[in-house]
Design a protein around this motif. Structure first.
Motif, PDB file in Angstrom:
ATOM      1  N   GLU A 166       1.072  -1.358   0.230  1.00 56.35           N
ATOM      2  CA  GLU A 166       0.148   0.095  -0.008  1.00 56.35           C
ATOM      3  C   GLU A 166       0.815   1.262  -0.063  1.00 56.35           C
ATOM      4  OE1 GLU A 166      -3.919  -1.882   2.275  1.00 56.35           O
ATOM      5  OE2 GLU A 166      -2.351  -0.736   3.670  1.00 56.35           O
ATOM      6  N   LEU A 167       1.911   1.325   0.726  1.00 55.99           N
ATOM      7  CA  LEU A 167       2.830   2.284   0.774  1.00 55.99           C
ATOM      8  C   LEU A 167       3.585   2.554  -0.534  1.00 55.99           C
ATOM      9  CD1 LEU A 167       4.268   1.967   4.231  1.00 55.99           C
ATOM     10  CD2 LEU A 167       2.642   3.510   3.546  1.00 55.99           C
ATOM     11  N   LYS A 168       4.139   1.519  -0.964  1.00 59.44           N
ATOM     12  CA  LYS A 168       4.505   1.659  -2.265  1.00 59.44           C
ATOM     13  C   LYS A 168       3.551   2.262  -3.500  1.00 59.44           C
ATOM     14  CE  LYS A 168       7.560  -2.205  -1.479  1.00 59.44           C
ATOM     15  NZ  LYS A 168       7.935  -3.742  -1.811  1.00 59.44           N
ATOM     16  N   ALA A 169       2.332   1.980  -3.345  1.00 57.57           N
ATOM     17  CA  ALA A 169       1.430   2.151  -4.365  1.00 57.57           C
ATOM     18  C   ALA A 169       1.178   3.813  -4.189  1.00 57.57           C
ATOM     19  CB  ALA A 169       0.081   1.266  -4.203  1.00 57.57           C
ATOM     20  N   ARG A 170       1.404   4.271  -2.980  1.00 54.59           N
ATOM     21  CA  ARG A 170       1.224   5.832  -2.793  1.00 54.59           C
ATOM     22  C   ARG A 170       2.102   6.561  -3.721  1.00 54.59           C
ATOM     23  NH1 ARG A 170      -0.160   8.025   3.086  1.00 54.59           N
ATOM     24  NH2 ARG A 170       0.700   9.778   1.984  1.00 54.59           N
ATOM     25  N   VAL A 171       3.552   6.008  -3.820  1.00 50.09           N
ATOM     26  CA  VAL A 171       4.423   6.748  -4.807  1.00 50.09           C
ATOM     27  C   VAL A 171       4.024   6.452  -6.102  1.00 50.09           C
ATOM     28  CG1 VAL A 171       6.990   6.823  -5.316  1.00 50.09           C
ATOM     29  CG2 VAL A 171       6.032   6.558  -2.889  1.00 50.09           C
ATOM     30  N   ALA A 172       4.034   4.890  -6.578  1.00 51.81           N
ATOM     31  CA  ALA A 172       3.813   4.511  -7.933  1.00 51.81           C
ATOM     32  C   ALA A 172       3.824   2.877  -7.724  1.00 51.81           C
ATOM     33  CB  ALA A 172       4.778   5.036  -8.771  1.00 51.81           C
ATOM     34  N   GLY A 173       3.042   2.342  -8.478  1.00 51.38           N
ATOM     35  CA  GLY A 173       3.342   0.858  -8.663  1.00 51.38           C
ATOM     36  C   GLY A 173       4.751   0.587  -9.020  1.00 51.38           C
ATOM     37  N   HIS A 174       5.262   1.439 -10.136  1.00 57.74           N
ATOM     38  CA  HIS A 174       6.764   1.093 -10.522  1.00 57.74           C
ATOM     39  C   HIS A 174       7.730   2.349 -10.704  1.00 57.74           C
ATOM     40  CE1 HIS A 174       4.211  -2.452 -11.935  1.00 57.74           C
ATOM     41  NE2 HIS A 174       5.637  -3.138 -12.091  1.00 57.74           N
ATOM     42  N   ARG A 175       8.680   2.184 -10.991  1.00 52.87           N
ATOM     43  CA  ARG A 175       9.592   3.334 -11.186  1.00 52.87           C
ATOM     44  C   ARG A 175      10.381   3.191 -12.531  1.00 52.87           C
ATOM     45  NH1 ARG A 175      13.818   2.876  -6.894  1.00 52.87           N
ATOM     46  NH2 ARG A 175      15.181   2.345  -8.783  1.00 52.87           N
ATOM     47  N   LEU A 176      10.405   4.403 -13.218  1.00 51.19           N
ATOM     48  CA  LEU A 176      11.140   4.516 -14.550  1.00 51.19           C
ATOM     49  C   LEU A 176      12.490   5.032 -14.232  1.00 51.19           C
ATOM     50  CD1 LEU A 176      11.342   4.338 -17.495  1.00 51.19           C
ATOM     51  CD2 LEU A 176      10.390   6.467 -17.716  1.00 51.19           C
ATOM     52  N   ASP A 177      13.426   4.234 -14.414  1.00 51.31           N
ATOM     53  CA  ASP A 177      14.998   4.580 -14.022  1.00 51.31           C
ATOM     54  C   ASP A 177      15.544   5.138 -15.402  1.00 51.31           C
ATOM     55  OD1 ASP A 177      14.874   4.315 -11.334  1.00 51.31           O
ATOM     56  OD2 ASP A 177      15.918   2.465 -11.443  1.00 51.31           O
ATOM     57  N   LEU A 178      16.031   6.526 -15.504  1.00 43.84           N
ATOM     58  CA  LEU A 178      16.531   7.009 -16.610  1.00 43.84           C
ATOM     59  C   LEU A 178      18.031   7.119 -16.292  1.00 43.84           C
ATOM     60  CD1 LEU A 178      14.169   9.796 -17.206  1.00 43.84           C
ATOM     61  CD2 LEU A 178      13.996   7.505 -18.282  1.00 43.84           C
ATOM     62  N   VAL A 179      18.965   6.889 -17.201  1.00 44.55           N
ATOM     63  CA  VAL A 179      20.356   7.013 -16.999  1.00 44.55           C
ATOM     64  C   VAL A 179      20.496   8.086 -18.072  1.00 44.55           C
ATOM     65  CG1 VAL A 179      22.860   6.518 -17.312  1.00 44.55           C
ATOM     66  CG2 VAL A 179      20.820   4.794 -16.251  1.00 44.55           C
ATOM     67  N   VAL A 180      20.969   9.421 -17.755  1.00 46.03           N
ATOM     68  CA  VAL A 180      21.007  10.429 -18.598  1.00 46.03           C
ATOM     69  C   VAL A 180      22.675  10.624 -19.194  1.00 46.03           C
ATOM     70  CG1 VAL A 180      19.094  11.727 -17.669  1.00 46.03           C
ATOM     71  CG2 VAL A 180      21.548  12.120 -16.818  1.00 46.03           C
ATOM     72  N   ASN A 181      22.757  11.420 -20.133  1.00 47.48           N
ATOM     73  CA  ASN A 181      24.009  11.471 -20.835  1.00 47.48           C
ATOM     74  C   ASN A 181      24.985  12.243 -20.130  1.00 47.48           C
ATOM     75  OD1 ASN A 181      23.487   9.911 -23.216  1.00 47.48           O
ATOM     76  ND2 ASN A 181      22.132  11.669 -23.876  1.00 47.48           N
ATOM     77  N   ASP A 182      24.581  13.432 -19.370  1.00 44.43           N
ATOM     78  CA  ASP A 182      25.597  14.121 -18.565  1.00 44.43           C
ATOM     79  C   ASP A 182      25.051  14.967 -17.585  1.00 44.43           C
ATOM     80  OD1 ASP A 182      24.139  16.539 -19.823  1.00 44.43           O
ATOM     81  OD2 ASP A 182      25.166  16.335 -21.479  1.00 44.43           O
ATOM     82  N   THR A 183      25.789  15.679 -16.834  1.00 50.24           N
ATOM     83  CA  THR A 183      25.359  16.358 -15.406  1.00 50.24           C
ATOM     84  C   THR A 183      24.441  17.475 -15.660  1.00 50.24           C
ATOM     85  OG1 THR A 183      27.329  17.815 -15.647  1.00 50.24           O
ATOM     86  CG2 THR A 183      27.439  15.878 -14.125  1.00 50.24           C
TER      87      THR A 183
END
Length: 310
Positions: free
Chosen positions: A223-240
């Motif tokens: 239930e607590l995880k669902a308050r944030v989102a069911g899943h998480r999209l992790d993005l690795v970006v190209n630069d700072t």
């Protein structure tokens, strides 16, 4: 008639000088459950335990533990509970068996009954072989198990564990987790505080997240995880530069690896929409992956603090 909850607290408040440690805590823990109070250092976890265990008086609010009022029926509460603090409280000059026999005698058992109870607990906590060694020779995990065993001499209804695995190595932590599961299986109510997210996720039937002296969320781990989102999209970006442009969208941040986590329902349509929203020109994101939301995400979202990891 339904049973009363093992723990019920309403409006608990506590200040030390000008510092407001608890600011109206409400809790309800059903009998036989494992309940975790999760929060960063200074959130009010230990103060809550000390009030419920009758070691500290709240400035305001009410609570009942094992059916007894913590102020009016303090003696009955103390007979119904055990408390294991953050540091093992064993006599290092005595053997494990002597520690347990001493606690049993202090609890009112006869010499013969104390010997039997000590032997039973040494066996239950896998300490029989070490029972006649001085506890000063025990490892950290063995000392914590002995400390827990000492708290169970009187077969309490409610067991308070204040950060029980703090400072233990991973193997000892796993052993303590099994002890907690066994306590619950035997019908005891376990109330534990922890900073370890995995600990709460694996052990607790219900979790309350506390921050700044307040309960900011409560429910099962899912239930607590669902308050944030069911899943998480992790993005690795190209630069700072890209990292800091997109950082405000994230619930999970790792500047060292240029990784940002965004809440998502996990569907292909929503993932595509998020990618188009944060990187419409398709120049910032190098790669992505979809993960199930974790208690880390809940913790960071609700407390805005870095969690302690196992």
């Amino acid at each position: 008639m339904p049973q009363s909850p093992a723990i019920e607290a309403t409006g608990l408040a506590k200040s030390y000088g000008n510092v407001r440690v608890l600011d109206g805590i409400d809790l309800r823990v059903e009998r036989g459950a494992v309940f975790a109070l999760l929060g960063p250092n200074g959130a009010g976890k230990t103060t809550t335990v000390r009030i419920l265990a009758t070691l500290t008086t709240a400035d305001s609010g009410h609570a009942r533990v094992a059916g007894h009022d913590i102020v009016a029926d303090r003696a009955r509460v103390r007979r119904a509970i055990s408390l294991t603090g953050q540091f093992a409280a064993v006599d290092e000059k005595q053997t494990g068996e002597e520690n347990l026999r001493m606690m049993a005698r202090l609890s009112g058992l006869s010499r013969a009954a104390a010997r039997r109870r000590a032997a039973e607990l040494l066996d239950r906590f896998d300490l029989t072989d070490a029972g006649r060694r001085r506890t000063g020779t025990y490892s950290g995990g063995m000392r914590r198990r002995l400390d827990l065993a000492a708290g169970l001499v009187g077969d309490p209804e409610v067991v308070f564990l204040d950060e029980p695995t703090s400072g233990l190595d991973p193997r000892s932590r796993q052993e303590l987790w099994q002890v907690v599961r066994d306590l619950s299986t035997r019908g005891a109510t376990v109330f534990l505080t922890t900073q370890y997210l995995e600990e709460a996720d694996r052990l607790a039937d219900r979790i309350a997240v506390v921050d700044g002296g307040r309960v900011v969320a409560e429910g099962t781990a899912d239930e607590l995880k669902a308050r944030v989102a069911g899943h998480r999209l992790d993005l690795v970006v190209n630069d700072t530069a890209a990292y800091w442009r997109l950082e405000s969208h994230a619930i999970h941040r790792s500047p060292e690896t240029l990784t940002l986590g965004l809440p998502t329902d996990g569907t292909a349509a929503h993932v595509r929409a998020l990618l188009d929203e944060v990187d419409p020109e398709r120049r910032d994101v190098a790669r992505f992956s979809v993960q199930r939301a974790t208690l880390d995400d809940v913790f960071l979202s609700l407390t805005d603090k870095e969690p302690a990891h196992v």
